[in-house]
Design a protein around this motif. Structure first.
Motif, PDB file in Angstrom:
ATOM      1  N   LEU B  82       0.752  -1.209  -0.017  1.00  0.00           N
ATOM      2  CA  LEU B  82      -0.024   0.094   0.040  1.00  0.00           C
ATOM      3  C   LEU B  82       0.710   1.254   0.151  1.00  0.00           C
ATOM      4  O   LEU B  82       0.734   2.172  -0.740  1.00  0.00           O
ATOM      5  CB  LEU B  82      -1.032   0.049   1.312  1.00  0.00           C
ATOM      6  N   SER B  83       2.016   1.247   0.743  1.00  0.00           N
ATOM      7  CA  SER B  83       2.673   2.616   0.973  1.00  0.00           C
ATOM      8  C   SER B  83       3.156   3.026  -0.274  1.00  0.00           C
ATOM      9  O   SER B  83       3.304   4.079  -0.921  1.00  0.00           O
ATOM     10  CB  SER B  83       3.751   2.337   2.018  1.00  0.00           C
ATOM     11  N   PHE B 100      -5.127   7.445   6.261  1.00  0.00           N
ATOM     12  CA  PHE B 100      -4.521   5.926   6.204  1.00  0.00           C
ATOM     13  C   PHE B 100      -4.642   5.545   7.418  1.00  0.00           C
ATOM     14  O   PHE B 100      -4.673   5.949   8.383  1.00  0.00           O
ATOM     15  CB  PHE B 100      -2.952   6.355   6.090  1.00  0.00           C
ATOM     16  N   ASP B 101      -5.171   4.060   7.202  1.00  0.00           N
ATOM     17  CA  ASP B 101      -5.575   3.379   8.478  1.00  0.00           C
ATOM     18  C   ASP B 101      -4.556   2.138   8.592  1.00  0.00           C
ATOM     19  O   ASP B 101      -4.437   1.578   7.524  1.00  0.00           O
ATOM     20  CB  ASP B 101      -7.026   2.858   8.417  1.00  0.00           C
ATOM     21  N   ASP B 102      -4.082   1.897   9.753  1.00  0.00           N
ATOM     22  CA  ASP B 102      -3.379   0.800   9.869  1.00  0.00           C
ATOM     23  C   ASP B 102      -3.894   0.123  11.277  1.00  0.00           C
ATOM     24  O   ASP B 102      -3.671   0.394  12.411  1.00  0.00           O
ATOM     25  CB  ASP B 102      -1.687   1.200  10.057  1.00  0.00           C
ATOM     26  N   SER B 103      -4.446  -1.199  10.913  1.00  0.00           N
ATOM     27  CA  SER B 103      -4.783  -1.987  12.221  1.00  0.00           C
ATOM     28  C   SER B 103      -4.829  -3.588  11.979  1.00  0.00           C
ATOM     29  O   SER B 103      -3.990  -3.908  10.869  1.00  0.00           O
ATOM     30  CB  SER B 103      -6.372  -1.534  12.593  1.00  0.00           C
ATOM     31  N   GLY B 106      -5.610  -4.777   8.664  1.00  0.00           N
ATOM     32  CA  GLY B 106      -4.543  -4.480   7.437  1.00  0.00           C
ATOM     33  C   GLY B 106      -4.513  -3.044   7.539  1.00  0.00           C
ATOM     34  O   GLY B 106      -4.714  -2.101   8.321  1.00  0.00           O
ATOM     35  N   LYS B 107      -3.605  -2.537   6.030  1.00  0.00           N
ATOM     36  CA  LYS B 107      -3.555  -1.248   6.037  1.00  0.00           C
ATOM     37  C   LYS B 107      -4.639  -0.636   4.764  1.00  0.00           C
ATOM     38  O   LYS B 107      -4.693  -1.360   3.981  1.00  0.00           O
ATOM     39  CB  LYS B 107      -2.120  -0.695   5.377  1.00  0.00           C
ATOM     40  N   GLY B 109      -5.736   2.619   2.655  1.00  0.00           N
ATOM     41  CA  GLY B 109      -5.670   3.994   1.903  1.00  0.00           C
ATOM     42  C   GLY B 109      -6.724   4.316   0.710  1.00  0.00           C
ATOM     43  O   GLY B 109      -7.455   3.329   0.416  1.00  0.00           O
ATOM     44  N   TRP B 122      -6.546  -1.825  -0.002  1.00  0.00           N
ATOM     45  CA  TRP B 122      -6.310  -2.383   1.131  1.00  0.00           C
ATOM     46  C   TRP B 122      -5.028  -3.563   0.931  1.00  0.00           C
ATOM     47  O   TRP B 122      -5.135  -4.447   0.342  1.00  0.00           O
ATOM     48  CB  TRP B 122      -7.611  -3.246   1.331  1.00  0.00           C
ATOM     49  N   GLU B 123      -4.348  -3.446   1.933  1.00  0.00           N
ATOM     50  CA  GLU B 123      -3.122  -4.545   2.202  1.00  0.00           C
ATOM     51  C   GLU B 123      -3.580  -5.269   3.385  1.00  0.00           C
ATOM     52  O   GLU B 123      -3.183  -4.862   4.302  1.00  0.00           O
ATOM     53  CB  GLU B 123      -1.781  -3.727   2.544  1.00  0.00           C
TER      54      GLU B 123
END
Lengths: 171, 128
Positions: B82-83, B100-103, B106-107, B109, B122-123
């Motif tokens: 994703l990044s 940007f969400d990271d939980s 997953g990640k 954007g 979604w990663e």
């Protein structure tokens, strides 16, 4: 799953057909025709949607939007306007099914005016269409059968066209 | 760079989300959970879960999950990195949202496509 009384007769018919199929293919040992087993089979064979077969997007300029998804999101857009994403396992090895994706002018979404349409994988299209008709759902008359599988359509209560797809065996 | 690798989810809005969820549960047999949707597990040739999944959910029309898009649907796309993808999209002049969400899920954007649809990237966590 809740089964309405009026659909039980159809469920029994489908259940009987499915049971014959499995017995013919050796997947099930012969079972006594008791009420309990018959009920279990009915419930199992009334499994309806099993997955997402496709996502279709309506665009004002389909060619341009496809090009954007190809350039920026790396989607391998084919000449027909979309692609089929192969399902993969945890080791990224291709599994069995696919989820299709496409951008179009949405003419085949009619009578829906929504800007998207979802295709749902089903196990038994004709059985499901019968059940939906019995339940009073707005099933479209059209059914398509080809080497790509069997397709039918029903309108949901908010006017979205729902595509139902029974893939060919093994897909 | 490997960008989108599959469809991670499809979300759409309803005027009456509860009623529409109930219709899909009753007539299409979708196992709608309390959160308003379900995860369809990808299956192998024997019908056994293969690893990935595609999420399906119905949202209330009143919600702002799809904002700034006014579209009634949003597609979630699985991506490998994703990044790196967000960096590339910014360099290419795409309308990438700042959020940007990271939980543990997953990640996540988001980018807006040229017709105003919000695209969720979604990663998934490793192994999903």
């Amino acid at each position: 799953m809740l089964i309405k009384t009026k659909s039980v007769a159809i469920a029994v018919t489908i259940g009987t057909l499915m049971l014959c199929y499995f017995q013919a293919h050796g997947a099930l040992a012969a079972e006594p025709a008791s009420g309990a087993n018959a009920q279990k089979t009915d419930t199992a064979t009334l499994k309806r949607v099993t997955g997402i077969g496709g996502v279709f997007i309506r665009a004002k300029d389909p060619g341009k939007l496809r090009a954007w998804y190809k350039t920026h999101l790396g989607i391998d857009v084919q000449v027909w306007g979309g692609t089929a994403f192969r399902w993969v396992d945890s080791a990224a090895t291709p599994a069995n099914g696919t989820t299709a994706w496409a951008v179009s002018n949405g003419s085949d979404f009619a009578p829906s005016t929504a800007s998207f349409m979802i295709d749902y994988r089903v196990a038994d299209l004709h059985g499901l269409l019968k059940a939906l008709r019995d339940e009073g759902c707005e099933v479209l008359d059209k059914v398509e059968e080809s080497e790509f599988g069997k397709f039918g359509w029903v309108m949901d209560p908010e006017g979205n066209k729902v595509e139902l797809w029974q893939p060919p065996e093994g897909r | 760079m490997n960008r989108v690798t599959g469809i991670g989810g499809i979300f759409f809005k309803a005027k009456d989300a509860k009623a529409l969820q109930a219709w899909y549960k009753r007539h299409l047999g979708i196992d709608v959970q309390d959160w308003g949707g379900t995860a369809f597990l990808w299956a192998d040739a024997d019908g056994k879960p293969a690893g990935g999944s595609t999420i399906w959910s119905i949202f209330s029309a009143a919600g702002d999950t799809f904002a700034p898009s006014a579209a009634p649907f949003m597609v979630n796309y699985r991506v490998a990195d994703l990044s790196a993808l967000l960096t590339a999209l910014r360099e290419e002049g795409c309308n990438v949202l700042d959020k940007f969400d990271d939980s543990e899920f997953g990640k996540f954007g988001w980018v807006i496509d040229p017709e105003g649809n919000k695209v969720e990237l979604w990663e998934p966590p490793a192994g999903q």
